[in-house]
Design an enzyme around this catalytic site. Structure first.
Site, mmCIF file in Angstrom:
data_model
loop_
_atom_site.group_PDB
_atom_site.id
_atom_site.type_symbol
_atom_site.label_atom_id
_atom_site.label_comp_id
_atom_site.label_asym_id
_atom_site.label_seq_id
_atom_site.Cartn_x
_atom_site.Cartn_y
_atom_site.Cartn_z
ATOM 1 N N SER A 170 -86.146 78.025 20.867
ATOM 2 C CA SER A 170 -87.126 77.702 21.240
ATOM 3 C C SER A 170 -88.356 77.294 20.374
ATOM 4 O O SER A 170 -88.131 78.254 19.419
ATOM 5 C CB SER A 170 -87.542 78.708 22.589
ATOM 6 N N TYR A 172 -89.597 87.636 24.542
ATOM 7 C CA TYR A 172 -88.897 86.257 24.338
ATOM 8 C C TYR A 172 -88.932 85.656 22.916
ATOM 9 O O TYR A 172 -88.189 85.093 22.419
ATOM 10 C CB TYR A 172 -89.476 85.132 25.312
#
Length: 701
Positions: free
Chosen positions: A579, A592
């Protein structure tokens, strides 16, 4: 009125008279219906094997006169799936006219081109070499089949005598000859001399049967096959022994599968020395009976008899001699035993080619085995794709059935090697191979995708399959898996439930991948979840969950997949879907973002470690993939909206406006990046591709 039910023991009677009524005024339709029924029973004929036809009266488009047209399966077709698009329509009279220009066996091949001058239907499939065999016989409906029982008789040492014992003078017999126009003439002459016969056996090849209606033809075929089967089974029951009896015991089922899954990657690598292959494994009872028998080492080297068999299996299999106590995790020990056996097989094949080739023979093809028999365990087959590998296995099972039947009633005979070579390297077969469509960019590749049940993972699976790859689609959600796999056949993809945080679950998934396809080439870690919280509100459980799924899962996948990639020695690709958040320091994202950063650095570490093995490791960084993404269905969307002080429904527009290109990023965009890495950027490793529309704060450099 024909009976609505028929009882057969050795073939499947599938005719539905109500269904047949729908073709009452469609002779071609009912011929296709008959063909599909016959092709659905592998004891009658294999995929792509056999040929069927019918003759109808049609209006000539030029003269408007009524003419007879023969409709016959076209080149490369399969009667089990035959449709109107797969047949050729030819003038019967013109097929007979070819006899006036036929110049004999030495000029046999030139007749194939002349078949095009006989076409009635200009949209026809290319006529096959068997076309004259149907066209020169006078019957309205004809079946040319390769039933195991009939070929067993046709390949038996005393086959002609046995045929007379079964059918008297009601079945004709033609000695072995390669298919072609001359064989069509022989069929015509055989019937002209024996107008009372109901069929003709072609030695070492197959069966011709016929009828005035499609149903009569169907029943004639089934009855002849049933009679042959009953005769053979009676002898087997009487002798109480098959293939000389049992030499060794098969391993228990679970041990067989464990051995097969561990061995498959080694075999795949060795079979792929010239071009990458896809595998298939079977341990069905008929295979085990043969490979565990006393006669295996006598019969297997003889090779198959029917041309349709050995065209797909090569002239003979490789029978493995492997110490059962070998530790299959020790690559050195395994390869020390396997490599000399493969080298010997290749050497034998080269000698076979050199001894039998003609000046005009095509260049030698891949000398590696297609069929590999492992006593006690099962049969492996390797070919250019899963369907071809599976079909090769089916054909060799038919060859086993033929040997079983021939040995029961007499003794098995194979085609002379020169005859076999002349079929295998026939210029017409070569021309058929050259007409095959160009292979797709990822054909011969096997992809393993985690999180493949939806969103980005499913888009990646769809893309790789569309480009020719076989896919193992894994996910925890069974409903998502069912949806992801519903449009694909088993020859394209397999769905497996897999927990990427559990090493044993991953091991089991890779075991199935090896059993189904022979190994793996591309591993994509797309499984994921997102939790958007501040440091204070992120719990230890949430932190651990993110680390386990994203980081530990990636680590475990690498460990298990690299073990297989090393066995294959073909290189490979590890692709990690990370990501933009692993590069950007944003608010409320400590768990995350940290996990994604760990994924990205692990990519670089693995790339450095695995480069010498030609295993390439790369990262794809998505950002703002909202449409179609499973992550955005939960609390993550609310968290990100809160972080940016906007409403959830405004997120797509927000993410599109903030990138340089002002583009909405879709799962398919991520899939395209994965495809580029595995199919185009083949000299790229340790790299990151951002698919985010252009985010300056996420620029890698």
């Amino acid at each position: 009125m024909p009976s609505k039910t028929q009882h057969f023991k050795y073939v499947d009677y599938l005719w539905d008279h109500e269904k047949a009524k729908t073709f009452e005024h469609d002779e071609v339709g009912i011929f296709l219906y008959r063909s599909n029924l016959l092709g659905s029973d592998l004891r009658i004929t294999n995929y792509g094997g056999g040929n069927t036809s019918c003759k109808t009266l049609e209006k000539d488009p030029l003269t408007h006169e009524e003419v007879e047209v023969m409709w016959v399966k076209g080149s490369g077709g399969d009667i089990g799936t035959l449709t109107k698009n797969g047949i050729a329509g030819l003038y019967t009279e013109k097929l007979h006219d070819l006899k006036k220009v036929y110049r004999g066996l030495e000029h046999e091949d030139e007749m194939v081109a002349l078949l095009y001058h006989c076409l009635y239907d200009l949209d026809s499939k290319a006529p096959s070499i068997d076309t004259p065999l149907h066209g020169l016989l006078p019957f309205k409906h004809i079946d040319h089949l390769h039933p195991d029982a009939l070929i067993a008789i046709a390949a038996a040492k005393d086959g002609k005598k046995i045929a007379q014992e079964i059918w008297g003078d009601s079945i004709g017999w033609i000695p072995w000859q390669r298919p072609g126009f001359d064989l069509g003439i022989q069929l015509e002459q055989c019937y002209a001399k024996n107008p009372h016969i109901k069929g003709i056996i072609l030695e070492s090849h197959g069966l011709f049967t016929w009828g005035d209606t499609s149903y009569e033809c169907y029943m004639n075929s089934l009855k002849v096959i049933e009679e042959a089967s009953a005769y053979i089974e009676k002898d087997i029951e009487k002798n109480q022994s098959v293939f000389g009896g049992k030499k060794i015991e098969a391993l228990p089922k679970e041990e067989r599968l464990a051995q097969a899954s561990s061995l498959s990657p080694y075999l795949r690598g060795l079979c792929s020395s010239e071009q990458r292959m896809i595998g298939h494994f079977t341990d069905q009872e008929r295979v085990l009976t043969f490979i565990n028998s006393k006669d295996l080492n006598r019969l297997a080297p003889m090779g198959t008899s029917c041309p349709d068999h050995f065209l797909r299996t090569k002239i003979k299999p490789l029978v493995l001699d492997l110490d059962k106590n070998t530790d299959l995790s020790d690559a050195t020990l395994v390869m020390d035993q396997l490599t000399p056996q493969f080298e010997q097989y290749r050497t034998d094949y080269v000698l076979y080619y050199k001894k039998h080739k003609h000046d005009y023979s095509p260049a030698m093809r891949d000398p590696n085995p297609i069929v590999i028999l492992y006593p006690g365990v099962g049969m492996f087959t390797f070919a250019k794709n899963k369907q071809t590998a599976r079909v090769a296995a089916e054909f060799y099972v038919n060859a086993i059935n033929v040997m079983r039947g021939a040995e029961a009633i007499s003794s098995y005979t194979a085609l002379p090697r020169q005859e076999a070579f002349d079929i295998e390297y026939w210029l017409l077969e070569e021309a058929k191979l050259q007409r095959m469509p160009k292979e797709q960019s990822l054909s011969r590749k096997i992809a393993f995708i985690t999180g493949g049940g939806g969103g980005i993972g499913k888009a990646i699976a769809d893309k790789l399959i569309a480009e020719g790859a076989n896919a193992i689609i894994t996910d925890l959600d069974q409903k998502n898996l069912d949806d992801a796999i519903k449009d694909y056949s088993l020859d394209q993809a397999t769905a497996i439930s897999c927990d990427v945080t559990d090493s044993s679950s991953i091991a089991e998934a890779f075991k199935k991948a090896c059993l189904n396809y022979g190994g793996v080439d591309i591993v994509v870690h797309s499984a994921g979840l997102a939790i958007s919280k501040s440091l204070e509100t992120t719990s230890i459980q949430e932190w651990d969950l993110l680390q386990n799924v994203l980081v530990k899962g990636q680590f475990l996948l690498a460990k298990h997949s690299v073990d297989i990639l090393k066995k294959q020695d073909l290189g490979g690709d590890l692709i990690h879907i990370a990501s933009k958040n692993g590069l950007v320091s944003g608010p409320n994202n400590v768990g995350y973002g940290t996990a994604k950063a760990a994924q990205q650095h692990m990519t670089r570490l693995l790339a450095a470690e695995l480069g010498s093995l030609k295993i390439r490791v790369n990262t794809v960084n998505p950002d703002g993939v909202i449409v179609g993404s499973k992550i955005w269905e939960g609390d993550w969307a609310e968290g990100r909206a809160k972080a940016h002080d906007i409403n959830v429904e405004d997120l797509p527009a927000h993410y599109a406006k903030r990138n340089l290109l002002h583009e909405i990023i879709l799962p398919q965009d991520i899939a395209n990046a994965v495809f580029a890495l595995v199919a185009i950027l083949d000299k790229s490793t340790g790299n990151t591709i951002n698919v985010d529309g252009g985010m300056p704060n996420a620029f890698v450099r």
